[in-house]
Design an enzyme around this catalytic site. Structure first.
Site, PDB file in Angstrom:
ATOM      1  N   LEU A  35     -51.700 -87.024 -91.103  1.00 14.32           N
ATOM      2  CA  LEU A  35     -50.463 -86.237 -91.130  1.00 14.32           C
ATOM      3  C   LEU A  35     -50.437 -85.215 -92.258  1.00 14.32           C
ATOM      4  O   LEU A  35     -50.878 -85.488 -93.373  1.00 14.32           O
ATOM      5  CB  LEU A  35     -49.265 -87.190 -91.271  1.00 14.32           C
ATOM      6  CG  LEU A  35     -49.143 -88.261 -90.172  1.00 14.32           C
ATOM      7  CD1 LEU A  35     -47.942 -89.164 -90.447  1.00 14.32           C
ATOM      8  CD2 LEU A  35     -49.037 -87.637 -88.781  1.00 14.32           C
ATOM      9  N   HIS A  36     -49.922 -84.037 -91.940  1.00 10.72           N
ATOM     10  CA  HIS A  36     -49.785 -82.961 -92.935  1.00 10.72           C
ATOM     11  C   HIS A  36     -48.370 -82.380 -92.832  1.00 10.72           C
ATOM     12  O   HIS A  36     -47.531 -82.899 -92.074  1.00 10.72           O
ATOM     13  CB  HIS A  36     -50.868 -81.897 -92.713  1.00 10.72           C
ATOM     14  CG  HIS A  36     -50.963 -81.412 -91.289  1.00 10.72           C
ATOM     15  ND1 HIS A  36     -49.938 -80.732 -90.661  1.00 10.72           N
ATOM     16  CD2 HIS A  36     -51.951 -81.538 -90.359  1.00 10.72           C
ATOM     17  CE1 HIS A  36     -50.298 -80.433 -89.431  1.00 10.72           C
ATOM     18  NE2 HIS A  36     -51.507 -80.930 -89.205  1.00 10.72           N
ATOM     19  N   GLU A  37     -48.132 -81.301 -93.559  1.00  8.29           N
ATOM     20  CA  GLU A  37     -46.783 -80.721 -93.603  1.00  8.29           C
ATOM     21  C   GLU A  37     -46.296 -80.251 -92.228  1.00  8.29           C
ATOM     22  O   GLU A  37     -45.095 -80.208 -91.980  1.00  8.29           O
ATOM     23  CB  GLU A  37     -46.737 -79.554 -94.599  1.00  8.29           C
ATOM     24  CG  GLU A  37     -46.846 -79.974 -96.050  1.00  8.29           C
ATOM     25  CD  GLU A  37     -45.633 -80.765 -96.550  1.00  8.29           C
ATOM     26  OE1 GLU A  37     -44.500 -80.414 -96.204  1.00  8.29           O
ATOM     27  OE2 GLU A  37     -45.848 -81.743 -97.289  1.00  8.29           O
ATOM     28  N   HIS A  39     -46.915 -81.797 -89.312  1.00  8.92           N
ATOM     29  CA  HIS A  39     -46.360 -83.014 -88.705  1.00  8.92           C
ATOM     30  C   HIS A  39     -45.033 -83.383 -89.372  1.00  8.92           C
ATOM     31  O   HIS A  39     -44.091 -83.817 -88.716  1.00  8.92           O
ATOM     32  CB  HIS A  39     -47.323 -84.195 -88.896  1.00  8.92           C
ATOM     33  CG  HIS A  39     -48.642 -84.061 -88.214  1.00  8.92           C
ATOM     34  ND1 HIS A  39     -49.820 -83.954 -88.902  1.00  8.92           N
ATOM     35  CD2 HIS A  39     -48.979 -84.036 -86.904  1.00  8.92           C
ATOM     36  CE1 HIS A  39     -50.829 -83.878 -88.062  1.00  8.92           C
ATOM     37  NE2 HIS A  39     -50.346 -83.922 -86.832  1.00  8.92           N
ATOM     38  N   ASP A 157     -49.475 -76.115 -80.888  1.00  7.84           N
ATOM     39  CA  ASP A 157     -50.178 -76.405 -79.631  1.00  7.84           C
ATOM     40  C   ASP A 157     -49.311 -75.872 -78.496  1.00  7.84           C
ATOM     41  O   ASP A 157     -48.657 -76.625 -77.771  1.00  7.84           O
ATOM     42  CB  ASP A 157     -50.407 -77.914 -79.501  1.00  7.84           C
ATOM     43  CG  ASP A 157     -51.292 -78.444 -80.607  1.00  7.84           C
ATOM     44  OD1 ASP A 157     -52.497 -78.548 -80.396  1.00  7.84           O
ATOM     45  OD2 ASP A 157     -50.764 -78.729 -81.714  1.00  7.84           O
ATOM     46  N   GLN A 160     -49.859 -76.918 -74.833  1.00 11.73           N
ATOM     47  CA  GLN A 160     -49.441 -78.320 -74.687  1.00 11.73           C
ATOM     48  C   GLN A 160     -47.923 -78.418 -74.561  1.00 11.73           C
ATOM     49  O   GLN A 160     -47.398 -79.106 -73.683  1.00 11.73           O
ATOM     50  CB  GLN A 160     -49.920 -79.113 -75.901  1.00 11.73           C
ATOM     51  CG  GLN A 160     -49.302 -80.482 -76.038  1.00 11.73           C
ATOM     52  CD  GLN A 160     -49.912 -81.257 -77.198  1.00 11.73           C
ATOM     53  OE1 GLN A 160     -51.020 -81.756 -77.096  1.00 11.73           O
ATOM     54  NE2 GLN A 160     -49.191 -81.377 -78.291  1.00 11.73           N
ATOM     55  N   VAL A 183     -46.245 -74.440 -88.583  1.00 16.15           N
ATOM     56  CA  VAL A 183     -46.227 -74.412 -90.053  1.00 16.15           C
ATOM     57  C   VAL A 183     -47.600 -73.963 -90.574  1.00 16.15           C
ATOM     58  O   VAL A 183     -48.634 -74.456 -90.115  1.00 16.15           O
ATOM     59  CB  VAL A 183     -45.881 -75.810 -90.626  1.00 16.15           C
ATOM     60  CG1 VAL A 183     -45.875 -75.787 -92.147  1.00 16.15           C
ATOM     61  CG2 VAL A 183     -44.533 -76.285 -90.088  1.00 16.15           C
ATOM     62  N   SER A 193     -55.039 -81.002 -88.750  1.00 15.53           N
ATOM     63  CA  SER A 193     -55.812 -82.139 -89.270  1.00 15.53           C
ATOM     64  C   SER A 193     -57.282 -81.755 -89.367  1.00 15.53           C
ATOM     65  O   SER A 193     -58.024 -82.261 -90.210  1.00 15.53           O
ATOM     66  CB  SER A 193     -55.661 -83.347 -88.353  1.00 15.53           C
ATOM     67  OG  SER A 193     -54.297 -83.659 -88.192  1.00 15.53           O
TER      68      SER A 193
HETATM   69  P1  AMP Z   1     -51.780 -83.703 -83.484  1.00 17.60           P
HETATM   70  O1  AMP Z   1     -51.714 -84.823 -84.453  1.00 17.60           O
HETATM   71  O2  AMP Z   1     -52.701 -82.604 -83.899  1.00 17.60           O
HETATM   72  O3  AMP Z   1     -52.002 -84.177 -82.067  1.00 17.60           O
HETATM   73  O4  AMP Z   1     -50.341 -83.025 -83.492  1.00 17.60           O
HETATM   74  C1  AMP Z   1     -49.185 -83.773 -83.281  1.00 17.60           C
HETATM   75  C2  AMP Z   1     -48.021 -82.838 -83.172  1.00 17.60           C
HETATM   76  O5  AMP Z   1     -47.904 -82.090 -84.380  1.00 17.60           O
HETATM   77  C3  AMP Z   1     -48.150 -81.818 -82.034  1.00 17.60           C
HETATM   78  O6  AMP Z   1     -46.883 -81.638 -81.412  1.00 17.60           O
HETATM   79  C4  AMP Z   1     -48.585 -80.577 -82.763  1.00 17.60           C
HETATM   80  O7  AMP Z   1     -48.230 -79.374 -82.101  1.00 17.60           O
HETATM   81  C5  AMP Z   1     -47.839 -80.717 -84.072  1.00 17.60           C
HETATM   82  N1  AMP Z   1     -48.482 -79.917 -85.120  1.00 17.60           N
HETATM   83  C6  AMP Z   1     -49.764 -79.996 -85.576  1.00 17.60           C
HETATM   84  N2  AMP Z   1     -49.989 -79.038 -86.509  1.00 17.60           N
HETATM   85  C7  AMP Z   1     -48.838 -78.341 -86.642  1.00 17.60           C
HETATM   86  C8  AMP Z   1     -48.439 -77.222 -87.415  1.00 17.60           C
HETATM   87  N3  AMP Z   1     -49.266 -76.608 -88.264  1.00 17.60           N
HETATM   88  N4  AMP Z   1     -47.169 -76.770 -87.283  1.00 17.60           N
HETATM   89  C9  AMP Z   1     -46.299 -77.367 -86.420  1.00 17.60           C
HETATM   90  N5  AMP Z   1     -46.628 -78.421 -85.646  1.00 17.60           N
HETATM   91  C10 AMP Z   1     -47.880 -78.909 -85.753  1.00 17.60           C
END
Ligand code: AMP
Length: 286
Positions: A35-37, A39, A157, A160, A183, A193
């Site tokens: 998880l990052h900012e 998420h 995404d 998606q 973000v 990630s």
């Molecule tokens: P993931 O863990 O990459 O499958 O992402 C999980 C959720 O976090 C998805 O809905 C992504 O679109 C969202 N997400 C990932 N990175 C970002 C970001 N930089 N800004 C906004 N939402 C994000």
């Protein structure tokens, strides 16, 4: 309430049942962890709109194509707990692969949710064949397990997000999908990630991805509306070390290609820096 981590489907069902009995609303944020900012912004949004915030942390094997980074995808649950707690998350649902897919060795046996071909024969769906079948299948399972009132998805995404909204509408799934803004780091790089894989020099190259999108937006603002010309703007700004997988312009309402920018147009990019695949997008609002 303090954060709990649940690994079993039956157990989370029981907890959710109890909350529902108390009339509490539930928001779900599906993630693959690390998880990052980006998420965190989704989790905070979820926390602001519902009584109970659930996130799933699950690296979903069926959305990875052969040869992709499923095995090396970062799994950082201990660190994820800290981020989730700071964002007000109540429950992390972190099932094992066997819990989600007890019969995965017999993949052909699995019932899948498959989005329409014409919406997946573009962008990431085209380069990652079957990816969105895996995404829609796992998200449907998570919706059935958690039964959320709201589910937050990031505009990072963007394909998606569009497909999930369509799936929910087409299949009458009783959940409200919440769009959350993309973000970025201060540098402009979209948080991901997968940025963890980048070396310092690769990161510098990766920065030219967002730089080229911003340049496209600037060109558009001064009146360049032909996508062919905007494509050239992208190539001019992209580092030679970045291998472009696609740059596509689609209408935000239909996800169909556009040759000229006329309404809300999404400009989306996927590119490789070394062996790291990154995606980014920008909305060119008229
Ligand atoms: P993931 O863990 O990459 O499958 O992402 C999980 C959720 O976090 C998805 O809905 C992504 O679109 C969202 N997400 C990932 N990175 C970002 C970001 N930089 N800004 C906004 N939402 C994000």
């Amino acid at each position: 309430m303090s954060l709990v981590v649940i690994n079993k489907i039956d157990e989370i069902r029981e907890i959710i049942k109890e909350y529902k009995k108390q009339g509490k609303s539930i928001a779900l944020v599906p993630t693959m962890g690390c998880l990052h900012e980006g998420h965190k912004s989704l989790m905070e949004k979820a926390h602001s709109i519902a009584d109970i915030t659930v996130i799933s942390v699950f690296v979903n094997p069926i959305q990875f194509c052969p040869g992709e980074d499923y095995d090396r995808y970062p799994r950082t649950l201990e660190q994820d707990k800290i981020v989730a707690e700071s964002a007000g998350v109540d429950i992390i649902f972190a099932p094992s692969v066997n819990e989600m897919y007890p019969n995965l060795q017999k993949f052909s046996d699995l019932t899948m949710v498959v989005p329409p071909y014409e919406l997946t024969d573009i962008m990431c769906g085209k380069s990652r064949v079957g990816h969105f079948d895996g995404v829609e299948t796992v998200v449907t399972k998570l919706f059935n397990i958690v039964q959320p009132d709201f589910a937050c998805f990031g505009m990072k995404d963007i394909q998606q997000l569009f497909l999930i909204k369509k799936m929910v509408k087409d299949l009458n799934i009783p959940v409200e999908i919440i769009d959350c803004p993309l973000v970025r780091e201060e540098s402009g790089l979209a948080l991901s990630s997968r940025n963890k894989y980048l070396s310092e020099t690769e990161k510098t190259d990766a920065l030219t991805i967002s730089k080229s999108l911003f340049a496209i937006k600037e060109s558009f603002k001064i009146g360049i509306k032909y996508t062919k010309k905007l494509f050239d703007v992208c190539l001019t700004n992209l580092s030679k070390n970045v291998e472009l997988e696609y740059l596509e312009f689609v209408d935000a309402d239909t996800f169909k290609h556009t040759d000229t920018i006329n309404s809300k147009t999404i400009c989306a990019i996927a590119a490789r820096v070394g062996n790291v695949r990154l995606i980014d997008n920008i909305i060119l609002e008229v």
